[in-house]
Design an enzyme around this catalytic site. Structure first.
Site, PDB file in Angstrom:
ATOM      1  CE1 TYR A 145     -12.708  -7.512   2.099  1.00 41.29           C
ATOM      2  CE2 TYR A 145     -10.824  -8.934   1.392  1.00 41.29           C
ATOM      3  CZ  TYR A 145     -11.163  -7.982   2.588  1.00 41.29           C
ATOM      4  OH  TYR A 145     -11.192  -7.147   2.792  1.00 41.29           O
ATOM      5  NE  ARG A 185      -9.974   6.648  -3.032  1.00 43.41           N
ATOM      6  CZ  ARG A 185     -11.120   7.375  -3.463  1.00 43.41           C
ATOM      7  NH1 ARG A 185     -11.574   8.066  -3.828  1.00 43.41           N
ATOM      8  NH2 ARG A 185     -11.523   7.036  -2.426  1.00 43.41           N
ATOM      9  NE  ARG A 213      -3.953  -1.923   0.358  1.00 44.08           N
ATOM     10  CZ  ARG A 213      -5.602  -1.351   0.477  1.00 44.08           C
ATOM     11  NH1 ARG A 213      -5.638  -0.432   1.128  1.00 44.08           N
ATOM     12  NH2 ARG A 213      -6.066  -2.377   0.479  1.00 44.08           N
ATOM     13  CG  ASP A 243      -9.001  -3.261  -4.028  1.00 45.50           C
ATOM     14  OD1 ASP A 243      -7.938  -2.954  -3.368  1.00 45.50           O
ATOM     15  OD2 ASP A 243      -8.786  -4.146  -3.811  1.00 45.50           O
ATOM     16  NE  ARG A 268      -7.909   4.734   2.254  1.00 50.37           N
ATOM     17  CZ  ARG A 268      -8.614   4.741   2.996  1.00 50.37           C
ATOM     18  NH1 ARG A 268      -9.093   4.256   3.558  1.00 50.37           N
ATOM     19  NH2 ARG A 268      -7.935   3.242   3.729  1.00 50.37           N
TER      20      ARG A 268
HETATM   21  O1  CP3 Z   1       0.258   0.760  -3.758  1.00 48.51           O
HETATM   22  C1  CP3 Z   1      -0.338  -0.084  -3.482  1.00 48.51           C
HETATM   23  O2  CP3 Z   1      -0.444  -1.338  -2.393  1.00 48.51           O
HETATM   24  C2  CP3 Z   1      -1.866   0.328  -4.155  1.00 48.51           C
HETATM   25  C3  CP3 Z   1      -2.519  -0.936  -4.239  1.00 48.51           C
HETATM   26  C4  CP3 Z   1      -3.562  -1.761  -3.528  1.00 48.51           C
HETATM   27  C5  CP3 Z   1      -4.792  -1.576  -3.274  1.00 48.51           C
HETATM   28  N1  CP3 Z   1      -5.458  -2.848  -2.798  1.00 48.51           N
HETATM   29  C6  CP3 Z   1      -5.747  -0.303  -3.695  1.00 48.51           C
HETATM   30  C7  CP3 Z   1      -6.619   0.394  -2.822  1.00 48.51           C
HETATM   31  C8  CP3 Z   1      -3.483  -3.327  -3.950  1.00 48.51           C
HETATM   32  C9  CP3 Z   1      -1.967  -3.946  -3.366  1.00 48.51           C
HETATM   33  C10 CP3 Z   1      -4.476  -3.736  -2.637  1.00 48.51           C
HETATM   34  C11 CP3 Z   1      -4.657  -4.982  -2.195  1.00 48.51           C
HETATM   35  C12 CP3 Z   1      -5.750  -5.278  -1.492  1.00 48.51           C
HETATM   36  N2  CP3 Z   1      -7.561  -4.794  -1.617  1.00 48.51           N
HETATM   37  C13 CP3 Z   1      -5.648  -6.710  -0.596  1.00 48.51           C
HETATM   38  C14 CP3 Z   1      -4.882  -6.738   0.096  1.00 48.51           C
HETATM   39  C15 CP3 Z   1      -3.682  -6.015   0.749  1.00 48.51           C
HETATM   40  C16 CP3 Z   1      -4.905  -5.829   2.119  1.00 48.51           C
HETATM   41  O3  CP3 Z   1      -4.394  -4.975   2.543  1.00 48.51           O
HETATM   42  O4  CP3 Z   1      -4.272  -6.871   3.228  1.00 48.51           O
HETATM   43  C17 CP3 Z   1      -6.742  -6.420   0.347  1.00 48.51           C
HETATM   44  C18 CP3 Z   1      -7.621  -6.533   1.424  1.00 48.51           C
HETATM   45  C19 CP3 Z   1      -7.778  -4.810  -0.333  1.00 48.51           C
HETATM   46  C20 CP3 Z   1      -9.706  -5.328  -0.222  1.00 48.51           C
HETATM   47  C21 CP3 Z   1      -9.874  -3.823  -0.112  1.00 48.51           C
HETATM   48  N3  CP3 Z   1      -9.497  -2.385  -1.341  1.00 48.51           N
HETATM   49  C22 CP3 Z   1     -10.155  -3.266   0.740  1.00 48.51           C
HETATM   50  C23 CP3 Z   1     -10.964  -3.948   2.370  1.00 48.51           C
HETATM   51  C24 CP3 Z   1     -10.223  -1.474   0.944  1.00 48.51           C
HETATM   52  C25 CP3 Z   1     -10.677  -0.738   1.870  1.00 48.51           C
HETATM   53  C26 CP3 Z   1     -10.476  -0.581   3.177  1.00 48.51           C
HETATM   54  C27 CP3 Z   1      -9.602   0.732   2.819  1.00 48.51           C
HETATM   55  O5  CP3 Z   1      -7.996   0.389   2.517  1.00 48.51           O
HETATM   56  O6  CP3 Z   1      -9.685   2.018   2.388  1.00 48.51           O
HETATM   57  C28 CP3 Z   1      -9.677  -1.460  -0.368  1.00 48.51           C
HETATM   58  C29 CP3 Z   1      -9.373  -0.250  -1.276  1.00 48.51           C
HETATM   59  C30 CP3 Z   1      -8.133   0.519  -1.694  1.00 48.51           C
HETATM   60  N4  CP3 Z   1      -7.428  -0.576  -2.422  1.00 48.51           N
HETATM   61  C31 CP3 Z   1      -7.975   1.603  -1.405  1.00 48.51           C
HETATM   62  C32 CP3 Z   1      -6.343   1.403  -2.015  1.00 48.51           C
HETATM   63  C33 CP3 Z   1      -5.402   2.272  -2.328  1.00 48.51           C
HETATM   64  C34 CP3 Z   1      -8.098   2.776  -0.357  1.00 48.51           C
HETATM   65  C35 CP3 Z   1      -9.085   3.544  -0.677  1.00 48.51           C
HETATM   66  C36 CP3 Z   1      -9.455   4.871  -1.399  1.00 48.51           C
HETATM   67  O7  CP3 Z   1      -8.603   5.127  -2.004  1.00 48.51           O
HETATM   68  O8  CP3 Z   1      -9.949   5.311  -0.819  1.00 48.51           O
END
Ligand code: CP3
Length: 341
Positions: free
Chosen positions: A150, A37, A24, A73, A28
């Protein structure tokens, strides 16, 4: 940053300095990400390869870590499956049509990465082109268990009640679902490698909720299948999970080149479970919220436990928290690069 550090470490070969990147690392906590965003949803960014490539490169430009991770994602395969994926602020992902029945599972097809998820492949291509051989691009996908959790829960979960009810109560449908997921993500990862990803990470974020015997029966064969398909072209693979201290032997049997561990187990103790593989981790992401001296102590502790043994990739044990100061991400990279035992 150096192009070879991460690849050499994945193969257990010596490196000049421990490679470092962050799960990540795009997200954010970065003002330049929040600026994008303001005008685009997370799904809009994922579907627009130019924008997704820009976001993937933001942390690389700012911090020069030893890898870029493509911005996408793990839940994207749920869109072509018609599960009705959306992200709600504060709530995380929500599915309008979660999977609860064997009939639903039977209707799912193995996705074609090119037609169903081609926009991610295009992002991989753009990021790899932009970076040349400066640093490798990491492609990724969700592991069968975490995706199934999920898909069945319909969103985030604490106890995975519906997931386990399905697993124990409908074992045939469970194995059918995980097998479809394994084929889908395995081929998706292999396609990302063809598009330019030099390392592939399989995210099994929530698998630590399982007993080791259940992991072996209900999950391991499918994770192994996904990793086997992914690694077909020789691209190194990283297998990530959290709360996996009691699952590490079994995870190693799934066959990845690198096992990624969280902070709940000391790095040296974790490594004893798979001495022939590389290890990734394992700073607590909350350590980046600590004052600088505490952060330094914790980074040094991880590095001391790795003891310069070849095959360590420095990372957090889970993703960067949104509350993190970019200065502390910078400081962590500097601490890793300046470390002398
Ligand atoms: O630099 C990076 O790693 C970004 C790429 C990335 C995202 N999601 C973008 C994202 C990666 C590698 C993921 C993987 C991901 N997504 C996982 C596995 C890693 C982990 O954290 O356990 C999981 C479980 C998800 C599912 C997911 N996507 C959730 C639970 C959420 C919401 C919770 C949160 O952190 O906000 C997301 C949204 C998401 N995917 C965000 C990002 C940057 C945040 C959303 C936003 O910008 O509002």
């Amino acid at each position: 940053m150096s192009g070879d550090r991460l690849l050499n470490a994945c193969r257990g070969q010596p490196v000049d300095v421990t490679p470092v990147w962050f799960m990540r690392q795009a997200g954010r906590y970065l003002p330049e990400y929040r600026a994008i965003r303001e005008h685009h949803s997370i799904l809009e960014i994922c579907h627009d390869p130019t924008l997704a490539a820009e976001v993937s490169l933001q942390p690389v430009t700012r911090f020069e870590p030893d890898a870029a991770i493509v911005f996408a994602d793990i839940l994207l395969p749920f869109e072509p499956w018609g599960l009705g994926l959306s992200f709600h602020p504060g709530e995380g992902p929500v599915l309008d049509h979660p999977i609860r029945t064997a009939d639903h599972v039977e209707g799912l097809r193995v996705l074609d990465p090119h037609t169903d998820l081609g926009f991610v492949l295009e992002t991989v291509r753009l990021v790899s082109q932009e970076l040349g051989h400066r640093v490798p691009v990491i492609g990724f996908a969700g592991a069968p268990f975490t995706l199934a959790s999920y898909a069945i829960e319909g969103g985030a979960s604490r106890q995975f009640i519906e997931t386990k009810r399905f697993m124990y109560g409908q074992p045939e449908a469970w194995h059918a679902l995980l097998s479809t997921l394994a084929a889908t993500v395995g081929q998706f990862l292999a396609a990302q490698a063809k598009a330019g990803a030099q390392v592939l990470q399989l995210f099994d974020s929530w698998v630590g909720c399982l007993a080791p015997s259940d992991y072996r029966r209900f999950v391991l064969p499918h994770s192994r299948q996904a990793l086997t398909l992914a690694a077909a072209a020789g691209t190194p693979t990283i297998h990530f999970g959290t709360c996996t201290a009691t699952l590490l032997d079994a995870m190693a049997d799934a066959g990845a080149d690198v096992i990624s561990v969280d902070w709940r187990i000391p790095l040296d103790r974790a490594w004893r479970h798979f001495p022939d593989r590389a290890i990734q981790g394992n700073l607590d992401p909350a350590a980046l919220l600590a004052p600088a001296p505490e952060l330094r102590t914790q980074v040094h502790d991880v590095l001391a436990r790795a003891a310069r043994r070849p095959g360590h990739i420095f990372n957090l044990g889970h993703g960067v928290l949104p509350q993190t100061s970019p200065d502390h991400v910078r400081a962590t990279i500097d601490l890793v690069r300046e470390y002398r035992p």
